[in-house]
Design an enzyme around this catalytic site. Structure first.
Site, PDB file in Angstrom:
ATOM      1  CB  SER A 141     -21.719  -4.567  17.317  1.00  0.00           C
ATOM      2  OG  SER A 141     -20.806  -4.138  16.325  1.00  0.00           O
ATOM      3  CE1 TYR A 198     -19.235  -9.415  17.433  1.00  0.00           C
ATOM      4  CE2 TYR A 198     -19.217  -7.691  15.769  1.00  0.00           C
ATOM      5  CZ  TYR A 198     -19.245  -8.073  17.093  1.00  0.00           C
ATOM      6  OH  TYR A 198     -19.293  -7.122  18.082  1.00  0.00           O
TER       7      TYR A 198
END
Length: 263
Positions: free
Chosen positions: A145, A158
């Protein structure tokens, strides 16, 4: 790794019931690979398996389980060994996220997220190495990501897990490339999927969402080109320059503005 050379071989996709994982299953099946579909929602997996088998004439195998649970990766490996299925392409897509202040989410949720996003990914690579080395060429796709490029207040856990994925995957590429295994780090941007809803997303400055099909196409082109990193997100060059050159205090402050919860 050329997909045409892997036609008739097996690919394993985690998080295959929706979003990027579902699109990987479709495009790999279209390329002629048989697909193992792994996720929690069996009904969705069975529907996807029937669809790709009917449309593309490939074989499918459905494994419905929560990968974050103890022993799940070993269960997947034992199931496939028992079925005589060897994996030539491993796509580690399953992940979880959480928006908001860290104290607003119970600690066990974060523990499960860390397990799924990091430990499971490592275990999948480790467990399936004997499968991957059985072929003249094979591949692993680990989905990262843009959050991996800097700390992200209000998505702290995250972002940290994706920083782990980014570092681990590129290091593993360096270890395995001489064995004929391409380890690709895939960096999608914000994508139309169920991720935001499951992660408790709220209104933020991130308003644009790409399509899963675009992300997967970029990844598969990268396989053919032997690319260790495929970035299917816009603006990451500026993001990396900002994170690398500007003072940490400024980076943390400005990124935090993008994700701060509404009052």
């Amino acid at each position: 790794m050329k997909l045409a050379e892997a036609k008739g071989d097996w690919a394993l996709v985690t998080g295959a019931s929706s979003g990027i994982g579902q699109e990987f299953a479709i495009q790999l099946a279209r390329a002629g690979l048989n697909v193992v579909l792994v996720a929690r929602r069996e009904e969705r997996l069975q529907a996807l398996a029937r669809s790709v088998a009917s449309e593309f004439g490939v074989r499918t195998e459905v494994i419905a389980l929560d990968l974050s649970q103890h022993g799940a990766v070993e269960q997947v490996k034992a199931h496939l060994d028992g079925a005589g299925i060897q994996i030539r392409l491993l796509c580690n897509n399953a992940a979880a996220g959480r928006w908001g202040r860290i104290e607003a989410t119970p600690a066990p949720v974060y523990q499960q997220m860390i397990e799924l996003n990091t430990a499971v990914l490592v275990a999948m690579c480790h467990q399936f190495l004997p499968h991957l080395t059985a072929f003249p060429s094979s591949a692993v796709i680990n989905v990262s990501s843009p959050a991996s490029y800097q700390p992200v207040p209000y998505m702290a856990v995250y972002a940290a897990t994706k920083a782990f994925v980014q570092s681990f995957s590129q290091a593993l590429h360096g270890e395995w490339k001489e064995r004929g295994i391409l380890v690709q780090t895939l960096v999608p941007g914000p994508t139309e999927s169920e991720f935001d809803a499951k992660a408790g997303a709220y209104e933020s400055t991130l308003t644009r969402r790409g399509m899963p099909a675009e992300v997967v196409r970029a990844s598969l082109v990268g396989l053919a080109e032997g690319s260790p990193v495929v970035v299917a997100a816009k603006g990451t060059y500026k993001q990396r320059v900002f994170a690398g050159l500007f003072p940490s205090k400024m980076v943390i402050r400005e990124v935090g503005k993008m994700f701060k919860p509404p009052k």
